[in-house]
Design a protein around this motif. Structure first.
Motif, PDB file in Angstrom:
ATOM      1  N   PRO A 387       0.837  -1.197   0.000  1.00 27.21           N
ATOM      2  CA  PRO A 387       0.000   0.000   0.000  1.00 27.21           C
ATOM      3  C   PRO A 387       0.878   1.257   0.000  1.00 27.21           C
ATOM      4  O   PRO A 387       1.944   1.283   0.630  1.00 27.21           O
ATOM      5  CB  PRO A 387      -0.791  -0.115   1.304  1.00 27.21           C
ATOM      6  CG  PRO A 387      -0.710  -1.562   1.681  1.00 27.21           C
ATOM      7  CD  PRO A 387       0.619  -2.028   1.192  1.00 27.21           C
ATOM      8  N   PHE A 388       0.441   2.280  -0.715  1.00 31.62           N
ATOM      9  CA  PHE A 388       1.182   3.546  -0.763  1.00 31.62           C
ATOM     10  C   PHE A 388       0.198   4.697  -0.637  1.00 31.62           C
ATOM     11  O   PHE A 388      -0.875   4.682  -1.246  1.00 31.62           O
ATOM     12  CB  PHE A 388       1.966   3.664  -2.071  1.00 31.62           C
ATOM     13  CG  PHE A 388       2.906   4.829  -2.106  1.00 31.62           C
ATOM     14  CD1 PHE A 388       4.200   4.717  -1.637  1.00 31.62           C
ATOM     15  CD2 PHE A 388       2.491   6.078  -2.595  1.00 31.62           C
ATOM     16  CE1 PHE A 388       5.077   5.801  -1.654  1.00 31.62           C
ATOM     17  CE2 PHE A 388       3.351   7.165  -2.613  1.00 31.62           C
ATOM     18  CZ  PHE A 388       4.647   7.023  -2.136  1.00 31.62           C
ATOM     19  N   GLY A 389       0.572   5.682   0.172  1.00 30.61           N
ATOM     20  CA  GLY A 389      -0.305   6.830   0.371  1.00 30.61           C
ATOM     21  C   GLY A 389       0.492   8.083   0.698  1.00 30.61           C
ATOM     22  O   GLY A 389       1.724   8.130   0.585  1.00 30.61           O
ATOM     23  N   ASN A 420      11.120   0.364  -4.428  1.00 29.79           N
ATOM     24  CA  ASN A 420       9.952  -0.146  -5.156  1.00 29.79           C
ATOM     25  C   ASN A 420       8.863   0.890  -5.333  1.00 29.79           C
ATOM     26  O   ASN A 420       7.706   0.538  -5.589  1.00 29.79           O
ATOM     27  CB  ASN A 420       9.370  -1.394  -4.476  1.00 29.79           C
ATOM     28  CG  ASN A 420      10.352  -2.519  -4.363  1.00 29.79           C
ATOM     29  OD1 ASN A 420      10.928  -2.956  -5.349  1.00 29.79           O
ATOM     30  ND2 ASN A 420      10.586  -2.991  -3.141  1.00 29.79           N
ATOM     31  N   ALA A 421       9.208   2.169  -5.195  1.00 33.03           N
ATOM     32  CA  ALA A 421       8.192   3.219  -5.299  1.00 33.03           C
ATOM     33  C   ALA A 421       8.780   4.453  -6.004  1.00 33.03           C
ATOM     34  O   ALA A 421       9.547   4.320  -6.957  1.00 33.03           O
ATOM     35  CB  ALA A 421       7.642   3.558  -3.919  1.00 33.03           C
ATOM     36  N   TYR A 422       8.440   5.633  -5.492  1.00 27.74           N
ATOM     37  CA  TYR A 422       8.749   6.887  -6.171  1.00 27.74           C
ATOM     38  C   TYR A 422      10.019   7.554  -5.633  1.00 27.74           C
ATOM     39  O   TYR A 422      10.525   7.213  -4.559  1.00 27.74           O
ATOM     40  CB  TYR A 422       7.588   7.874  -5.989  1.00 27.74           C
ATOM     41  CG  TYR A 422       6.267   7.389  -6.521  1.00 27.74           C
ATOM     42  CD1 TYR A 422       5.932   7.562  -7.870  1.00 27.74           C
ATOM     43  CD2 TYR A 422       5.333   6.777  -5.692  1.00 27.74           C
ATOM     44  CE1 TYR A 422       4.709   7.130  -8.368  1.00 27.74           C
ATOM     45  CE2 TYR A 422       4.104   6.350  -6.168  1.00 27.74           C
ATOM     46  CZ  TYR A 422       3.805   6.526  -7.523  1.00 27.74           C
ATOM     47  OH  TYR A 422       2.590   6.111  -8.001  1.00 27.74           O
ATOM     48  N   VAL A 466       7.323   2.250   5.060  1.00 29.76           N
ATOM     49  CA  VAL A 466       6.018   1.589   5.134  1.00 29.76           C
ATOM     50  C   VAL A 466       4.942   2.659   5.111  1.00 29.76           C
ATOM     51  O   VAL A 466       5.145   3.773   5.607  1.00 29.76           O
ATOM     52  CB  VAL A 466       5.862   0.698   6.395  1.00 29.76           C
ATOM     53  CG1 VAL A 466       6.800  -0.493   6.348  1.00 29.76           C
ATOM     54  CG2 VAL A 466       6.062   1.499   7.659  1.00 29.76           C
ATOM     55  N   GLU A 467       3.823   2.336   4.517  1.00 30.35           N
ATOM     56  CA  GLU A 467       2.702   3.277   4.432  1.00 30.35           C
ATOM     57  C   GLU A 467       2.017   3.385   5.778  1.00 30.35           C
ATOM     58  O   GLU A 467       1.722   2.360   6.422  1.00 30.35           O
ATOM     59  CB  GLU A 467       1.731   2.807   3.346  1.00 30.35           C
ATOM     60  CG  GLU A 467       0.718   3.842   2.922  1.00 30.35           C
ATOM     61  CD  GLU A 467      -0.588   3.716   3.708  1.00 30.35           C
ATOM     62  OE1 GLU A 467      -1.296   4.727   3.838  1.00 30.35           O
ATOM     63  OE2 GLU A 467      -0.872   2.603   4.186  1.00 30.35           O
ATOM     64  N   ALA A 468       1.767   4.580   6.256  1.00 31.22           N
ATOM     65  CA  ALA A 468       1.355   4.797   7.632  1.00 31.22           C
ATOM     66  C   ALA A 468      -0.020   4.211   7.946  1.00 31.22           C
ATOM     67  O   ALA A 468      -0.222   3.603   9.004  1.00 31.22           O
ATOM     68  CB  ALA A 468       1.373   6.293   7.951  1.00 31.22           C
TER      69      ALA A 468
END
Length: 557
Positions: A387-389, A420-422, A466-468
């Motif tokens: 999950p990403f936010g 693995n993200a931005y 990690v996404e909060a």
């Protein structure tokens, strides 16, 4: 029979002996045994013996018994019997046939004691403990004969029967072998072979009030089972003289192809205690939480910490089998578990010392699901969802307000890639009253998802996160060596060399997928180390992870 393939398994002096015995026809099949006393938990030193005995039996297409040398009911417990069986199975071995107990041979052993009495080679002695020590002499002074040494066989048979019937008190008398009170080896100065004990036995119940001593029982049990090569550690080297004396003087066993004892050096590892007595002291004084504390060298402790059976077997293979006492570097053990887990452990992300990141240009209500490989090189293991936010957690050590060019992580006004993200850029930060950073405000580039950004921009630093909103609170137990000295056994007091930071507990967050982590199964928490869910305390709603091993060696690890 086929011999071991020495191109696959490196040879050692024990294998050379076995090869010679098979070549000469002295033995046609190899029979070994692992014979623990059920009076405590096994440690990694026992694992070396397990791997040696079971490994030899496997390589020579022979058999290996699991036998409990249960001669001391006051210190033994059925729980130890069960835990030892579990440890042997967990290490990947299976014994031949049923489990054996020396207590199952008590009737035969009793008859062999009578045989020695009839031969004038054993007598009942009424010296008390202090007198026995006095008569035994010292390393430089020979012992002297007990006044009861020349009692006739008929008298000794009657006295031994009274012992069996419970007509003497504990400590009042003992059956001793008649060997040589002037021997230069203390163990040969008429050792006790039977003593009175009014104790319930976990296998034999209350049938006996006399129990054979370990040295008398062990060799007879080996002989009864047809053990060809009785392998033990060097501490029993002198005891081999008793072993041989007993079997040489019993008609059933005095044969050219009877069992022989061979000794190898015991395992000693840096920053580790191997004494069962000293380990028990750590447990009794609550310096550790129990025999399965992950700082303990017990198999239960190593298992709880996330060590794998394969890594321990590999370690035992690498250290080899010799007669030379040495201190093995702890880095060798760490290398074995690290190599195993690097190849087999799935990847995940967790933040052990968290600070918050707010991505200000990411839509507040938006949340997306990213994909990450479960292992960087094993595609067959698939992927996991991340999950990403807008709000994330990163490790506090991954942010600085200012830093030199060697620092490859997040710095104000600089960019870094989220694994693995931005790519994100730090804009400003908040601090608490003590000046500690609590929140970092960033921007992100929506075109930089994945390892190959569309604009071709090269960002040197990569950090985990990690996404909060989806992250799971977790306790992380960071284990280090229990001792500050490489050879704690040599210290005057164990308390002087205890490491005050052998356990550091931190509270952070783990990625959501780890809520289903199985106990004892290690993960590589990317950039943090290898961790596993604790097999006692970790629950889906209260995650607890133990550090198995760091990504690289540090002092006293």
């Amino acid at each position: 029979m086929d011999h071991v393939d020495t191109e696959v398994r490196p040879s050692n002096f024990i294998r050379n002996i076995i090869d010679a015995d098979l070549e000469s026809g002295k033995h046609t099949q190899v029979q070994t045994r692992f014979p623990p006393e059920p009076n405590g938990f096994l440690h990694i030193g026992h694992a070396k013996s397990i791997c040696l005995n079971f490994g030899i039996a496997k390589d020579y297409q022979g058999k290996c018994n699991l036998r409990f040398d249960d001669t001391n009911p006051e210190k033994e417990d059925i729980d130890y019997v069960h835990s030892i069986q579990d440890d042997v199975r967990w290490l990947g071995f299976q014994w031949s046939g049923d489990i054996h107990y020396s207590s199952g041979y008590f009737d035969q052993i009793h008859q062999y004691a009578i045989e020695l009495i009839n031969k004038g080679l054993a007598y009942v002695c009424f010296l008390n403990a202090d007198e026995t020590r006095e008569y035994r002499g010292t390393l430089t002074k020979p012992g002297k004969n007990s006044p009861y040494r020349d009692t006739t066989p008929e008298e000794n048979l009657a006295l031994f029967e009274k012992m069996r019937l419970g007509e003497f008190k504990e400590g009042e008398c003992a059956l001793r072998a008649k060997i040589d009170m002037s021997s230069s080896f203390m163990v040969m100065r008429d050792p006790i072979i039977y003593r009175v004990r009014f104790a319930h036995h976990h296998q034999a119940g209350d049938k006996w009030c006399i129990y054979p001593m370990y040295d008398f029982t062990h060799c007879i049990s080996d002989a009864i089972e047809g053990i060809t090569h009785s392998i033990c550690t060097l501490e029993f080297q002198d005891n081999r003289r008793v072993y041989d004396w007993v079997l040489d003087n019993l008609d059933d066993f005095n044969k050219p192809n009877r069992t022989r004892q061979y000794e190898f050096s015991r395992l000693n590892i840096e920053y580790t205690l191997m004494s069962k007595r000293k380990l028990n002291d750590l447990v009794d004084r609550k310096i550790v939480s129990g025999w399965d504390d992950p700082r303990m060298p017990t198999i239960a402790g190593l298992r709880r910490r996330g060590y794998t059976p394969a890594s321990i077997r590999e370690f035992c293979e690498r250290i080899g089998v010799t007669k030379v006492e040495n201190l093995i570097e702890v880095g060798m053990l760490n290398a074995c578990i690290r190599e195993d887990l690097n190849e087999n452990a799935p990847r995940a992300m967790a933040v052990v010392d968290p600070i918050k990141v707010v991505i200000e240009n990411y839509p507040e209500a938006q949340q997306e699901t990213l994909s990450a490989p479960a292992h960087p090189t094993h595609e067959h293991l698939g992927t996991r969802e991340l999950p990403f936010g807008r709000e994330l957690y990163i490790d506090a050590a991954d942010f600085r307000e200012e830093a030199n060019k060697k620092y490859k992580r997040l710095v104000l006004d600089k960019e870094v890639r989220l694994r693995n993200a931005y790519v994100i850029k730090a804009l400003r930060c908040d601090k608490d009253e003590q000046g500690k950073v609590t929140t970092v405000y960033c921007s992100y580039d929506a075109e930089t998802l994945g390892k190959n950004p569309a604009d071709g921009r090269k960002v040197k630093g990569v950090i985990h996160w990690v996404e909060a909103a989806s992250a799971k609170p977790a306790e992380f137990r960071i284990y280090n060596s229990l001792f500050t000295e490489a050879n704690p056994a040599g210290a005057e007091s164990i308390d002087d060399v205890l490491n005050p930071t052998s356990l550091v507990v931190k509270h952070g967050f783990a990625e959501a997928s780890l809520v289903t982590a199985k106990a004892e199964k290690a993960y590589q928490f990317e950039r943090e180390g290898y961790f596993c869910a604790d097999n006692k305390d970790s629950k889906p709603d209260s995650l607890v992870f133990n550090l198995t091993v760091a990504l690289r060696d540090t002092f006293g690890e």
